[in-house]
Design an enzyme around this catalytic site. Structure first.
Site, PDB file in Angstrom:
ATOM      1  CG  HIS A  68      45.715  45.264  46.302  1.00  0.00           C
ATOM      2  ND1 HIS A  68      45.498  45.454  45.064  1.00  0.00           N
ATOM      3  CD2 HIS A  68      44.432  45.440  47.292  1.00  0.00           C
ATOM      4  CE1 HIS A  68      43.325  45.852  45.131  1.00  0.00           C
ATOM      5  NE2 HIS A  68      43.823  45.698  46.517  1.00  0.00           N
ATOM      6  CG  HIS A  69      42.013  43.228  49.804  1.00  0.00           C
ATOM      7  ND1 HIS A  69      41.930  44.483  50.578  1.00  0.00           N
ATOM      8  CD2 HIS A  69      41.925  43.390  48.544  1.00  0.00           C
ATOM      9  CE1 HIS A  69      41.034  45.367  48.728  1.00  0.00           C
ATOM     10  NE2 HIS A  69      41.136  44.421  47.772  1.00  0.00           N
ATOM     11  CG  ASP A 111       9.530  48.573  32.928  1.00  0.00           C
ATOM     12  OD1 ASP A 111      10.755  47.866  34.128  1.00  0.00           O
ATOM     13  OD2 ASP A 111       8.349  48.844  33.817  1.00  0.00           O
ATOM     14  CB  THR A 150      42.081  55.690  38.446  1.00  0.00           C
ATOM     15  OG1 THR A 150      41.117  53.873  38.396  1.00  0.00           O
ATOM     16  CG2 THR A 150      40.326  56.202  39.041  1.00  0.00           C
ATOM     17  CB  SER A 174      29.772  59.969  33.089  1.00  0.00           C
ATOM     18  OG  SER A 174      31.535  60.191  33.660  1.00  0.00           O
ATOM     19  CE1 TYR A 233      39.021  47.717  42.179  1.00  0.00           C
ATOM     20  CE2 TYR A 233      38.946  50.008  40.983  1.00  0.00           C
ATOM     21  CZ  TYR A 233      39.394  48.893  41.763  1.00  0.00           C
ATOM     22  OH  TYR A 233      40.691  49.545  42.344  1.00  0.00           O
ATOM     23  NE  ARG A 293      39.398  47.253  58.795  1.00  0.00           N
ATOM     24  CZ  ARG A 293      39.177  46.729  58.073  1.00  0.00           C
ATOM     25  NH1 ARG A 293      40.265  46.775  56.574  1.00  0.00           N
ATOM     26  NH2 ARG A 293      38.024  46.821  57.780  1.00  0.00           N
ATOM     27  CE  LYS A 315      35.725  56.237  34.356  1.00  0.00           C
ATOM     28  NZ  LYS A 315      35.589  55.308  33.400  1.00  0.00           N
ATOM     29  CD  GLU A 364      30.670  44.728  46.257  1.00  0.00           C
ATOM     30  OE1 GLU A 364      29.951  43.897  45.602  1.00  0.00           O
ATOM     31  OE2 GLU A 364      29.921  45.448  47.038  1.00  0.00           O
ATOM     32  CG  HIS A 422      40.030  44.627  44.287  1.00  0.00           C
ATOM     33  ND1 HIS A 422      40.124  45.665  45.524  1.00  0.00           N
ATOM     34  CD2 HIS A 422      39.741  45.796  43.135  1.00  0.00           C
ATOM     35  CE1 HIS A 422      40.706  46.815  44.269  1.00  0.00           C
ATOM     36  NE2 HIS A 422      40.636  46.620  43.131  1.00  0.00           N
ATOM     37  CD1 TRP A 462      34.552  45.139  55.857  1.00  0.00           C
ATOM     38  CD2 TRP A 462      33.196  44.156  53.899  1.00  0.00           C
ATOM     39  NE1 TRP A 462      33.959  45.380  54.441  1.00  0.00           N
ATOM     40  CE2 TRP A 462      34.247  44.563  53.226  1.00  0.00           C
ATOM     41  CE3 TRP A 462      32.382  43.314  53.041  1.00  0.00           C
ATOM     42  CZ2 TRP A 462      34.655  44.638  52.146  1.00  0.00           C
ATOM     43  CZ3 TRP A 462      32.316  43.219  51.538  1.00  0.00           C
ATOM     44  CH2 TRP A 462      33.552  43.925  51.270  1.00  0.00           C
ATOM     45  CG  HIS A 479      29.429  51.022  60.068  1.00  0.00           C
ATOM     46  ND1 HIS A 479      29.109  52.111  60.105  1.00  0.00           N
ATOM     47  CD2 HIS A 479      31.016  51.234  58.888  1.00  0.00           C
ATOM     48  CE1 HIS A 479      29.720  52.743  58.689  1.00  0.00           C
ATOM     49  NE2 HIS A 479      30.450  52.295  59.011  1.00  0.00           N
ATOM     50  CB  SER A 519      19.432  40.284  45.283  1.00  0.00           C
ATOM     51  OG  SER A 519      18.525  42.065  44.943  1.00  0.00           O
ATOM     52  CB  SER A 520      24.102  41.579  43.573  1.00  0.00           C
ATOM     53  OG  SER A 520      24.023  42.547  44.531  1.00  0.00           O
TER      54      SER A 520
END
Lengths: 184, 381, 518
Positions: C294-295, C97, C320, C260, C249, C442, C323, C247, C245, C133, C68, C161-162
């Site tokens: 922090h993880h 293009d 943040t 926006s 963002y 979890r 924004k 990732e 981390h 994951w 998942h 790919s990314s």
């Protein structure tokens, strides 16, 4: 025409340079990382062997040093410290023994991995001799008294009164290419 | 404010309001629990306090910002006939709403820091306990006392798979809880045996990862006797949710009596190890040990899970020579999930469970394994 | 002279070098992955509906939670925003293009290949990846099923790919803006994607490094993450989260960009504080590199490290917040209408901010001893990723679909889908905060009786939310097939930007000659 040829050769040279740089990084970075861990003590990793120089014993201060042993999964040896704690003065050299016995019917090789708590004490826990510096071959049924000789650096932060040295022993029989020699 | 806006507004706020009212209830009373427990140690109280401060700060900011938004959505909608303004920047306002939140954060950092300093204060403990996470149980060792035991889930497979009604302490009961004294500073030295686990007791606000190859430290000191339940909080395999932490805090005198009793047990055990057990005794004990320590993988009727955990029914080891069977339990099987149980189960337990397996589910070996046989095997390999 | 797409189906789709078609491919791929990942979630919530194991075995449950996460993060969310980037960036900057159209094709087509391999592991002996994951070692190395090697292969391909996609975006935006479009005149969606592309190029290789070290440990006897050989399981966590981390963002910055674009349109007012928004986005991106641990607050870090990471993480609230305030001020004194894209965008602002609040709570390391690895964290990241990124992606589809296909979606159906999704989302994930605070960790396949009530509520919400996504699919298909034709280039009264000067639907080739900026 000329321009694109020079351009192409610049690209090729740069790419080649990039490859060389990465190969260099692969060789240089692991020892650098080790050095970083030794210097900062991060991860509770203590340094390598410490060669004792002139060091004065601080008799005004006592530090309790505890010893903890644990076996990793499927490591069936008996492994425990003979004394579970000692009181030392910083600067004083002390030897303690961990007992190990290979209870199985086959020759094995073990590796003990040290860890020091609290983290900020790791830099000040100096081992002049440790069985963890090398792997430990034990023949079937063999037992051994494994020694650690250590000194607590007198610069140990004042807030630390208890240092815990723990070892986790792993079975590395499959990873050690040479034949296990009969123990001394 | 429009009815819809007000309803939305309160709908978002009410959990926050309720949690303030219902806050601090102990984990075990929780049915519709909303908040974390206050717990029974200085650290848990500090964690709870900063948690509540953050909730308040966020609620106030939320009310201001969302309230303003709801007002805008009501007052500045095109259907009310307003025309849009055209302004699109203002340096003053940008500076203000950068500086003010930064100041709020700096203020928050103070209690956040003092709380963390408490968490890290493991100096000068009265008692040290080594906690080792195994797949899928805990081992507790009282350093220097010679007392060591496993703490495994006691809830039956039948309850878990819906074949029997669930007891009140479903998934929160263990074979032997960790016992510690009240009013003493207890330090936990935590490590992992195989994969990374994590030892958590919410009422103590102790949570530290159990990492193979290194140790982490935490501490707790409480003046409230009771039973406190926690959990493994790092994914460690299939039974991650089946290795609860149960800590029993006893009054000092009771604790020392209990500790003395455990040491006595060990002494008595050593002296009776040569006793001859009967078939019935071994079967009864073996069935109990099997349910707790083996059924999780090998399943309740020894059928295993094909391709994952071998079946014990008709297995070549279980129906083969006794010595080979003992060897598997003592040494485990390297490179597989079959652990070495020498450190986890007593010789009596190992002999009983071997006997039980060799004489159940159609396995009909008819032999008897005595605890002293297991001891001899261990010492004479 | 402009021409239409190839008549041959394979030539058109398999060999496409057209940013619009490739954008469409990404969007349909991501939506099918979203439904697949959603199906895994349905299995999880069905099993967690009641205490006890009713439907699946614990081993399979761990595979479901792992897949998942992987499918949603790498297969749904990221490709969806890449699809939006492909469709919209060239049109927004007046380019014909992307800079590298053939690489664009490669970037897309390796994705279905990678996910076919990853999903097929569920049917292999030993089962699919079951280590979360976040795949911490040694659970994912020494104790992993054999299919872990396919997992590693899949991750490498997705990463490639990314990276290629990001290079394309950066090259396009740096080189192909229409004359007169300076950087500080670009739409914010383009800005957020450029910054995201830099983040991707910086951290995807780190993920590749992590899985390669895993591969070495598993297959070639190295000990990067194995203490026995002198390595360290915690090293894995550092390397992973150094990627992990930024990732998150990477996931949210394009979503910020979409919102926006949408809020000014339906407020009929320009975005407030354009330059602040750009600087805030850049600050968030910079800060995202220095907060990873922090993880790992419970891993036994020295206190100095833990304090530093706590302070640095708290700081992210500042840009943040800037924004959020700018979006609200954009709405202030506008003339608001509440079409479906606006509803999703407003919900984004509210619910993402709520997720930001729980993020602030998580940053407090002492309190984190109670939150870490519990359902409180699960609730937090679903608020920011689902009510954040997914709502924003949904808003983008409703907003730009008319431009893409020349047909208008049914507004009533759109609003209906919004309200069902909004309510179902909150029913699913609000109770998970309470579960975490009450003590439920979890990745638990079963739980004690005291957690039963909220779990049942959450599962009911989840089934409802799944239904809302099927309704979304229905809305999209119905619009494309039978929607009311629309030909107004502007589509939305308040829409501004180069893309809204083009015909509706947008022709196969646009801006073959660069536009003149007013």
């Amino acid at each position: 025409m000329d321009n694109s040829k020079t351009h192409r050769s610049v690209v090729v040279k740069s790419l080649f340079g990039v490859v060389v740089m990465f190969m260099f990084a692969i060789f240089v970075l692991p020892p650098l990382y080790d050095l970083f861990c030794e210097i900062t003590g991060i991860g509770g990793k203590t340094g390598g062997a410490y060669t004792a120089t002139e060091i004065t014993v601080d008799t005004s201060r006592e530090v309790e040093v505890q010893f903890v042993a644990t076996n990793n999964a499927t490591m069936p040896w008996d492994f425990y410290p003979v004394e579970h704690k000692v009181i030392v003065h910083p600067g004083e050299s002390k030897e303690i023994i961990f007992y190990a016995k290979n209870r199985t019917g086959k020759d094995m090789v073990g590796q003990a991995i040290p860890n020091v708590l609290p983290n900020n004490a790791a830099d000040y826990f100096l081992k002049t001799e440790c069985f963890c510096f090398n792997n430990q071959p034990l023949a079937a049924g063999e037992e051994a008294d494994l020694a650690v000789v250590f000194i607590i650096d007198p610069d140990l932060p004042a807030s630390v009164n208890t240092v815990t040295l723990s070892y986790t022993i792993f079975d590395i029989t499959d990873r050690v290419p040479m034949q296990v020699s009969q123990a001394q | 404010m429009s009815k819809r806006a007000r309803a939305l507004f309160l709908g978002l706020l009410s959990p926050a309001i309720l949690s303030l009212v219902a806050g601090g209830a102990s984990a075990k009373d929780a049915a519709w629990n909303l908040n974390m427990p206050r717990g029974v140690t200085e650290v848990s109280q500090a964690a709870y306090d900063i948690h509540m401060i953050m909730i308040w700060v966020c609620t106030v900011i939320g009310v201001l910002v969302f309230g303003f938004m709801f007002y805008i959505m009501f007052a500045h909608r095109k259907s009310r006939g307003v025309t849009a303004a055209n302004f699109h920047e203002n340096l003053t306002v940008e500076i203000l709403w950068t500086i003010v939140p930064a100041l709020i954060l700096i203020v928050m950092a103070v209690p956040a820091t003092t709380a963390l300093l408490k968490v890290y204060d493991t100096e000068n403990p009265d008692i040290d306990i080594k906690v080792t996470g195994y797949q899928w149980k805990w081992q507790y060792e009282y350093i220097g006392e010679g007392v060591k035991f496993m703490s495994e889930l006691r809830t039956s497979q039948d309850e878990q798979y819906g074949r029997a009604p669930k007891g009140e302490h479903y998934l929160r009961e263990v074979t032997q809880p960790l016992v510690i004294p009240a009013n003493k500073k207890v330090r936990f030295l935590i490590t992992g045996n195989d994969v990374i686990h994590s030892w958590w007791v919410p009422d103590f606000a102790v949570k530290r990862d159990a990492i193979p190859g290194l140790f982490t430290a935490a501490w707790a000191k409480t003046d409230q006797p009771g039973v406190y339940v926690g959990a493994c909080t790092e994914l460690c395999g299939k039974d991650h949710s089946r290795m609860p932490v149960v800590v029993e805090v006893k009054e000092e005198a009771e604790y020392y009596a209990w500790l003395a009793g455990k040491k006595e047990e060990a002494v008595i055990y050593q002296s009776t190890i040569g006793k001859e057990w009967t078939n019935d005794e071994l079967m009864a004990k073996g069935e109990a040990v099997y349910a707790v320590s083996c059924a999780g993988c090998h399943q309740s009727a020894g059928q295993g899970i094909p391709g994952v955990f071998p079946a014990l029914v008709g297995s070549s080891i279980v129906t083969g020579p006794v010595e080979g069977h003992i060897g598997i339990l003592i040494n485990g099987v390297a490179g597989s999930a079959m652990q070495s149980f020498a450190d986890q189960l007593s010789e009596v337990d190992i002999a009983a469970v071997i006997h039980y397996k060799r004489n159940s589910w159609g396995n009909d070996m008819g032999d008897i394994v005595q605890p002293v046989d297991v001891l001899n095997y261990k010492q004479n390999q | 002279m402009a021409h239409g797409p190839s008549e041959n189906f394979f030539n058109r789709w398999l060999f496409s070098t057209n940013h619009k078609d490739i954008g469409t491919l990404y969007l349909w791929f991501s939506f099918s992955m979203f439904l697949l990942g959603g199906a895994f979630a349905m299995v999880i919530r069905a099993e967690l509906f009641q205490p006890g194991m009713q439907l699946i075995k614990p081993e399979f449950f761990n595979q479901m939670t792992t897949m998942h996460g992987l499918v949603m993060v790498f297969g749904a969310i990221m490709p969806a925003f890449v699809g939006l980037a492909n469709w919209m960036i060239p049109m927004m900057i007046g380019a014909p293009d992307m800079a590298l159209p053939r690489m664009n094709n490669l970037s897309f087509w390796i994705l279905p290949f990678a996910f076919a391999i990853l999903v097929s592991t569920l049917f292999m002996e030993g089962g699919g990846p079951n280590f979360g994951w976040t795949f911490y070692a040694p659970l994912s190395t020494t104790y992993a099923p054999d299919t872990v090697n396919y997992f590693i292969f899949g991750v490498h391909i997705m990463g490639a790919s990314s990276i290629m996609g990001s290079i394309n975006i950066i090259a396009t935006v740096m080189n192909m803006r229409a004359p007169g479009m300076t950087y500080m005149k670009m739409p914010l969606f383009v800005w957020t994607w450029v910054i995201t592309a830099f983040l991707l190029v910086a951290v995807m290789p780190v993920l590749a490094g992590a899985v390669t070290m895993m591969l070495m440990d598993i297959n070639f006897g190295t000990s990067f993450f194995d203490a026995a050989g002198g390595g360290d399981p915690v090293l894995f966590q550092h390397v992973f989260w150094f990627f992990g981390h930024p990732e998150v963002y990477i996931i949210i910055l394009p979503a910020f960009g979409v919102v926006s674009q949408i809020i000014p349109t339906f407020s009929r007012k320009p975005l407030f504080g354009y330059s602040s928004m750009v600087y805030a986005t850049a600050s968030i991106a910079f800060l995202s590199f220095i907060v990873w641990a922090h993880h790992m607050f419970t891993v036994g870090m020295p206190i100095a490290g833990e304090l530093y990471f706590m302070y640095a993480t708290m700081l992210i609230a500042v840009p943040t917040g800037v924004k959020v305030f700018n979006w609200v001020t954009t709405m202030y004194k506008g003339a608001l209408t509440f079409e479906t894209p606006m509803l999703f965008s407003i919900a984004f602002v509210i619910l993402f901010t709520f997720g930001g609040f729980t993020g602030m709570m998580l940053s407090i390391a002492a309190a984190d001893t109670q939150y870490h690895d519990t359902y409180f964290v699960v609730a937090h990241f679903h608020y920011v990723m689902v009510a954040g990124a997914v709502f924003s992606g949904t808003a983008a589809v409703y907003y730009w679909l008319p431009k893409w296909c020349g047909r208008m979606y049914d507004e009533t159906m759109g609003k209906l889908q919004f309200w069902i999704a909004f309510i179902a989302f909150n029913i699913t994930f609000m109770p998970q905060h309470f579960l975490g605070l009450a003590g439920m960790p979890r990745r638990y396949s079963d739980y004690g009786l005291q957690f039963a009530d909220w779990n049942m509520v959450s599962s009911i919400g989840a089934f409802m939310y799944g239904g809302a996504q099927l309704l979304f699919l229905y809305n999209v298909i119905r619009t494309i097939g039978w929607g009311k034709p629309i030909s107004d280039p502007k589509v939305w009264e308040g829409a501004e930007g180069l893309e809204w000067t083009l015909p509706t639907p947008a022709p196969f080739h646009t801006f073959s000659t660069p536009p003149v900026l007013k």
